[in-house]
Each structure stands twice: as structure tokens, then as C-alpha cells.
Design an enzyme around this catalytic site. Structure first.
Site, PDB file in Angstrom:
ATOM      1  N   ASP A  28      -4.805  -6.515   8.379  1.00  0.00           N
ATOM      2  CA  ASP A  28      -3.803  -7.326   9.087  1.00  0.00           C
ATOM      3  C   ASP A  28      -4.428  -8.595   9.675  1.00  0.00           C
ATOM      4  OD1 ASP A  28      -1.289  -7.945   9.957  1.00  0.00           O
ATOM      5  OD2 ASP A  28      -1.383  -6.682  11.739  1.00  0.00           O
ATOM      6  N   ASN A  76       7.391  -4.905   3.904  1.00  0.00           N
ATOM      7  CA  ASN A  76       6.955  -6.282   3.641  1.00  0.00           C
ATOM      8  C   ASN A  76       7.898  -7.057   2.716  1.00  0.00           C
ATOM      9  OD1 ASN A  76       3.393  -5.494   3.804  1.00  0.00           O
ATOM     10  ND2 ASN A  76       4.709  -6.368   5.377  1.00  0.00           N
TER      11      ASN A  76
END
Ligand code: IPE
Ligand code: IPE
Ligand code: MG
Length: 254
Positions: A28, A76
Site C-alpha cells: 500500500d 479496487n
């Protein structure tokens, strides 16, 4: 003669005996890394892919046999179409470009996630990578692609329910081992260590079943900056933990 320090060597303050056998990473912070440099978000993803490659090599060098990386979550898809399309093209290009080297390096590549929702051409690259590396043994890289734990567990429930409904399975036969057999990760050991970069302290629908006894490590480092030194720190943290698995501290159990 000056002795040269080999990058391949495990740092002296780490024990080779208590390394994690399986590290899971939530890669991330690519977007923030790019933004902080005035680049578009996609530049962060490109750099993030390089970081993953370097980390995989480091795992191999240091004797960590398995790495599972979260590349794209079921959530996502909700990102701007342009970013999603860029990521899909990047995955495809990487699989094409890196496959020969992965074969040479002895990397076994696997995928977890709902792959049927991906484009045919990406599915083809995935199949090729999995098939041509299936017998490699140096290090095992698993990519979580269109992966979500809730979707994974829902699918397990549905499959087991179907078997019960059709009379192939007794309700009493439903146990933890059977559930594990139906997970995408069937046959692989659970992660010993989870690393999430970028300062967020959540698991974002990643390996919820498999992380039951995993040590969690969070670092503010953004994924594209996560280098050998950063992994070294994570491993020092890991080796300092007493993994009790519900028992009493090992120092008291002798
Ligand atoms: C992780 O980085 C990569 C993917 C989710 C594909 P992000 O893109 O989430 O980066 P931030 O969190 O916006 O900085
Ligand atoms: C998790 O990161 C998914 C991947 C790294 C592929 P996200 O950036 O998507 O997670 P949230 O939105 O911060 O929870
Ligand atoms: Mg993020």
C-alpha cells in the site's frame, strides 16, 4: 583485501532458524508515493512492481520460501477506470516481461482470487506463468489478484452447501480442514508475518481466515520505498515476538 559485504547474506542480527516461512504483504502507498513526487498515481504502481521484484529476490537470498502479495482487491474495481485499466495492462506486461527471469530464478508463481473476472488475455498470461513455473522450488510467489476474503469464504460456503444439498457430504463432516481445502490457498501454509506499508493499520479484506495467528507488522514506509533495510526491520520485529498460539509463554512452559 577488503571483505565485501554480500547483499545476498542474511543480516547478522537475524537468526536463520526463526525466519518466517511465509510472508504476506499488503503493498500500500503507491499513490501517495507518486503524489509526493508530483507524479501521476500510475508512476507509483510502476515503481511498486519494482519493489515487489526486489523483495522477492531478497526472500530468496535470505531463505524465506514464500511470499504472497496483494496486487488487486475485489474492491479496487471501484477506482477510476483509467487507473484500473493501467493496472491490468501493467500486470499483463509484467507477466510477459518477467516470466523468463522468474523461470531462471526458480520462482514458482501462483495466483489467488477470482481470476475469471479478468480479461482473457490476462488470464492467458496468468495460466502461462503458473504452468511454466509449477515445478520451480527456489521461492514461491503468490499474487492475490481480484482477491477478497469475503468473496473467497462465500464461495467456500456455497460449494460446501451444494455438496450437502446433493447428499455428497454430511453436515458433521464440515470442519476446519474441509474449509481450508476449498480456499484459494489450499495446500499452502498460513502466513507467519503480514506486512502492511503506508501507515494504514487494517487488513482490507486480505486473507481473513489465513491470518488467524499471523504476526502483524505495520510501517509508515510507502510501498515503493520498502527495500531490504525495511524488510530487515520487519524481520527483527518478527523475531522478537513470542508466538503463543493460545498457549502460555514459551519461557514458562519448560
Ligand atoms: C496500493 O497502493 C496498490 C493497489 C491497491 C493496487 P495504492 O494505490 O492504494 O496507494 P495509496 O494508498 O493511494 O497511496
Ligand atoms: C489494499 O490496499 C489492496 C491492495 C494493496 C491491492 P487499498 O489501498 O485498496 O486498501 P484501502 O482502501 O486503503 O483499505
Ligand atoms: Mg491504498
Amino acid at each position: 583485501m577488503i571483505e565485501t559485504y554480500s547483499l545476498a547474506q542474511l543480516p547478522a542480527d537475524l537468526s536463520p532458524h526463526t525466519l518466517p516461512k511465509h510472508i504476506a504483504v499488503i503493498m500500500d502507498g503507491n499513490g501517495r508515493w507518486a503524489k509526493s513526487r508530483g507524479f501521476p498515481r500510475i508512476a507509483g504502481h510502476r515503481q511498486g512492481a519494482k519493489t515487489l521484484k526486489a523483495l522477492l529476490r531478497c526472500c530468496k537470498d535470505w531463505g524465506i520460501p514464500a511470499l504472497t502479495a496483494y496486487a488487486f482487491s475485489t474492491e479496487n474495481w471501484q477506482r477510476p477506470l483509467q487507473e484500473v485499466e493501467f493496472l491490468m495492462r501493467l500486470f499483463e506486461r509484467l507477466l510477459q516481461r518477467e516470466l523468463d527471469e522468474m523461470i531462471r530464478e526458480g520462482v514458482k508463481i501462483s495466483f489467488v482470487g477470482n481470476l475469471s473476472a479478468l480479461s482473457e488475455s490476462l488470464q492467458h498470461q496468468i495460466e502461462r506463468a503458473v504452468n511454466t513455473t509449477a515445478h520451480n522450488q527456489a521461492v514461491h510467489l503468490t499474487i492475490a489478484m481480484n482477491y477478497g476474503s469475503r468473496a473467497e469464504l462465500t464461495q467456500v460456503c456455497r460449494r460446501i452447501a451444494e455438496q450437502v444439498q446433493q447428499g455428497q457430504l454430511q453436515v458433521q463432516a464440515v470442519n476446519e480442514a474441509l474449509i481450508e481445502e476449498h480456499l484459494y490457498t489450499a495446500g499452502s501454509p498460513d502466513p507467519d508475518l503480514l506486512i502492511r506499508t503506508s501507515g494504514e493499520q487494517r487488513v482490507s479484506n486480505y486473507l481473513l481466515w489465513q491470518l488467524a495467528y499471523t504476526e502483524l507488522y505495520f510501517t509508515d514506509t510507502l510501498w515503493p520505498d520498502f527495500d531490504r533495510a525495511a524488510l530487515h526491520q520487519a524481520l527483527i520485529y518478527f523475531q522478537g515476538r513470542d508466538r503463543r498460539f493460545g498457549k502460555i509463554p514459551s519461557s514458562l512452559s519448560a
